[in-house]
Design a protein around this motif. Sequence first.
Motif, PDB file in Angstrom:
ATOM      1  N   SER A 120      -7.266  -8.797  -8.986  1.00  0.00           N
ATOM      2  CA  SER A 120      -8.510  -8.015  -9.023  1.00  0.00           C
ATOM      3  C   SER A 120      -8.608  -7.273 -10.352  1.00  0.00           C
ATOM      4  N   GLY A 121      -9.781  -6.676 -10.575  1.00  0.00           N
ATOM      5  CA  GLY A 121      -9.992  -5.903 -11.796  1.00  0.00           C
ATOM      6  C   GLY A 121      -9.157  -4.631 -11.818  1.00  0.00           C
ATOM      7  N   ALA A 122      -9.065  -3.964 -10.678  1.00  0.00           N
ATOM      8  CA  ALA A 122      -8.270  -2.727 -10.615  1.00  0.00           C
ATOM      9  C   ALA A 122      -6.820  -3.021 -10.967  1.00  0.00           C
ATOM     10  N   GLU A 123      -6.291  -4.100 -10.400  1.00  0.00           N
ATOM     11  CA  GLU A 123      -4.900  -4.463 -10.685  1.00  0.00           C
ATOM     12  C   GLU A 123      -4.695  -4.811 -12.155  1.00  0.00           C
ATOM     13  N   GLY A 204     -20.658  -0.882 -17.129  1.00  0.00           N
ATOM     14  CA  GLY A 204     -21.434  -1.614 -16.128  1.00  0.00           C
ATOM     15  C   GLY A 204     -21.827  -0.744 -14.943  1.00  0.00           C
ATOM     16  N   GLU A 205     -20.823  -0.223 -14.227  1.00  0.00           N
ATOM     17  CA  GLU A 205     -21.107   0.545 -13.003  1.00  0.00           C
ATOM     18  C   GLU A 205     -21.791   1.873 -13.309  1.00  0.00           C
ATOM     19  N   SER A 206     -21.756   2.268 -14.560  1.00  0.00           N
ATOM     20  CA  SER A 206     -22.434   3.507 -14.935  1.00  0.00           C
ATOM     21  C   SER A 206     -23.903   3.236 -15.239  1.00  0.00           C
ATOM     22  N   ALA A 232      -9.509  -2.799 -23.779  1.00  0.00           N
ATOM     23  CA  ALA A 232     -10.922  -3.110 -23.487  1.00  0.00           C
ATOM     24  C   ALA A 232     -10.997  -3.662 -22.074  1.00  0.00           C
ATOM     25  N   ASP A 233     -11.735  -2.972 -21.222  1.00  0.00           N
ATOM     26  CA  ASP A 233     -11.945  -3.449 -19.846  1.00  0.00           C
ATOM     27  C   ASP A 233     -13.161  -4.367 -19.863  1.00  0.00           C
ATOM     28  N   GLU A 234     -12.889  -5.678 -19.849  1.00  0.00           N
ATOM     29  CA  GLU A 234     -13.968  -6.681 -19.860  1.00  0.00           C
ATOM     30  C   GLU A 234     -14.100  -7.331 -18.476  1.00  0.00           C
ATOM     31  N   VAL A 235     -13.693  -6.577 -17.460  1.00  0.00           N
ATOM     32  CA  VAL A 235     -13.761  -7.114 -16.088  1.00  0.00           C
ATOM     33  C   VAL A 235     -15.194  -7.529 -15.746  1.00  0.00           C
ATOM     34  N   GLN A 236     -16.152  -6.718 -16.151  1.00  0.00           N
ATOM     35  CA  GLN A 236     -17.548  -7.021 -15.837  1.00  0.00           C
ATOM     36  C   GLN A 236     -18.268  -7.739 -16.980  1.00  0.00           C
ATOM     37  N   THR A 237     -17.912  -7.382 -18.226  1.00  0.00           N
ATOM     38  CA  THR A 237     -18.653  -7.898 -19.381  1.00  0.00           C
ATOM     39  C   THR A 237     -18.100  -9.231 -19.898  1.00  0.00           C
ATOM     40  N   ALA A 261     -11.381 -10.020 -14.779  1.00  0.00           N
ATOM     41  CA  ALA A 261     -11.330 -10.386 -13.342  1.00  0.00           C
ATOM     42  C   ALA A 261     -12.680 -11.033 -13.025  1.00  0.00           C
ATOM     43  N   LYS A 262     -13.362 -10.527 -12.003  1.00  0.00           N
ATOM     44  CA  LYS A 262     -14.694 -10.989 -11.585  1.00  0.00           C
ATOM     45  C   LYS A 262     -14.984 -12.463 -11.871  1.00  0.00           C
ATOM     46  N   GLY A 263     -15.525 -12.802 -13.062  1.00  0.00           N
ATOM     47  CA  GLY A 263     -15.954 -14.172 -13.337  1.00  0.00           C
ATOM     48  C   GLY A 263     -14.810 -15.156 -13.548  1.00  0.00           C
TER      49      GLY A 263
HETATM   50  N1  PLP Z   1     -13.456  -2.670 -14.274  1.00  0.00           N
HETATM   51  C1  PLP Z   1     -14.779  -2.820 -14.321  1.00  0.00           C
HETATM   52  C2  PLP Z   1     -15.475  -2.677 -15.640  1.00  0.00           C
HETATM   53  C3  PLP Z   1     -15.515  -3.112 -13.175  1.00  0.00           C
HETATM   54  O1  PLP Z   1     -16.852  -3.243 -13.242  1.00  0.00           O
HETATM   55  C4  PLP Z   1     -14.822  -3.248 -11.950  1.00  0.00           C
HETATM   56  C5  PLP Z   1     -15.554  -3.535 -10.705  1.00  0.00           C
HETATM   57  O2  PLP Z   1     -16.748  -3.408 -10.590  1.00  0.00           O
HETATM   58  C6  PLP Z   1     -13.443  -3.077 -11.939  1.00  0.00           C
HETATM   59  C7  PLP Z   1     -12.779  -2.803 -13.115  1.00  0.00           C
HETATM   60  C8  PLP Z   1     -12.669  -3.177 -10.655  1.00  0.00           C
HETATM   61  O3  PLP Z   1     -12.584  -4.498 -10.244  1.00  0.00           O
HETATM   62  P1  PLP Z   1     -12.129  -4.833  -8.745  1.00  0.00           P
HETATM   63  O4  PLP Z   1     -13.244  -4.383  -7.837  1.00  0.00           O
HETATM   64  O5  PLP Z   1     -11.932  -6.313  -8.755  1.00  0.00           O
HETATM   65  O6  PLP Z   1     -10.864  -4.090  -8.497  1.00  0.00           O
END
Ligand code: PLP
Length: 425
Positions: A120-123, A204-206, A232-237, A261-263
């Motif tokens: 996951s993105g958090a991990e 993103g979430e902001s 750089a957190d590119e989980v969403q971007t 993560a995500k995609g």
């Molecule tokens: N980082 C970003 C930028 C996110 O947008 C998200 C989820 O929306 C996460 C981390 C967390 O990802 P996950 O829900 O897979 O743990």
Amino acid sequence: MLPDPAARKRIIEETYRKYTAFVNPGLAKVFRLTGETVEWEASGVVVRDVNGKEYLDFSGGPAVFVLGHRHPRVTAAVIEQIQRMPMSVRALPRPPEADLAELLAEVTPGDLRYSFFCNSGAEANEGAIKVARLATGRPGIIGTEGAFHGKTFGALSASGREKYRKPFEPLVPGFRHIPYGEAEALEAAIDGETAAFIVEPIQGESGVRIPPPDYLPRVREICDRRGILLIADEVQTGLGRTGRMFACDHAGITPDIMTLAKGLGGGVMPIGAFVARPHLWEKMAAEPFLHSSTFGGNQAACAAGVATIRTLVEEALPQRAAEMGAQLLDALRGMAQRHSGLIREVRGRGLLIGMEFSDPDIALMAAAWSITEGVFVYFSLNNPEVLRLAPPLIITPEQIATGVGRIDRALSEVTRLLAEMEVPS
Ligand code: PLP
């Protein structure tokens, strides 16, 4: 295939009953706002509920379905892997994990090279933060206000919304937050204890907050000069969403660690990763079990990742995201002019777009009515005034026109309802 009408009714009732009794009654209530039905099947940009009603997926999961739902190359790769060996014994190396790590080293910017796979993105962010502390020997992590990095303790400590942080305090020590988009705030926040700065290239979430164009280059320069790492957190971007393979590519910078993560699982498998520059891996290499995950790097998820990246590259989908994103942004801005009483701003890059409403309740009504009209949109966890659109990169101009037409009708309905709710003077 849809079940027969009697079975549909039973499936809906049973699912809501079980959500209320066994998952979360609050969640069941939220879902009822958008109509009493359940997700059933999906293909490409289209999702069908159990009654056969079709929705255009403009939310993308959010941002999960870069290739749409059930992309044939990804499903075929996963099915082939599942029929042979889906999970790892963890006693020998696995070709799909090796292939995915090599591909990521090829497509990520600069000298990013070593990958760790998780779920996951958090991990992914947890791991990146651990590696930053490990490599520098310092505990301090600077994050940004409004940031979203996930909801496990380390990721939450780096995130910036009080609502999600407060109930779980005390969080991990050593974290502090600075305003997003202000490089000088980073300069001022760094001290002798700082290991790293963690930042989303676009928040993103902001609510799809895009920083000034010189922000990331200035951040990179400050991190280098002050001897701290840039995560750089590119989980969403990441993975084509913003019109380049990674949002960092717009700024021409290489972070020290990138999280994904995500995609990455192509909408078929859950998978996360962090990718780091070689010198940051020295202690990980000396002690390879310092950080580990039972399911991380499993063959089925990595096979999905390999097929996803190859498809993104071979079909030039980041470029397509830039083109389709420009069309969608234009169409939404045109529509917003007709609803200027409701919408404050439409902004975005590539196919990551935010529609900012004048009020969070209006945004919620707009989301609910859009779903009723047959288009999925998503709210923003850290900014409920903003609805987010992150449709698949394979979306067509016709689907864009149809989807925007549906959102337009939903907003007209919101305006009518608001007028009805007004007390006559
Ligand atoms: N980082 C970003 C930028 C996110 O947008 C998200 C989820 O929306 C996460 C981390 C967390 O990802 P996950 O829900 O897979 O743990």
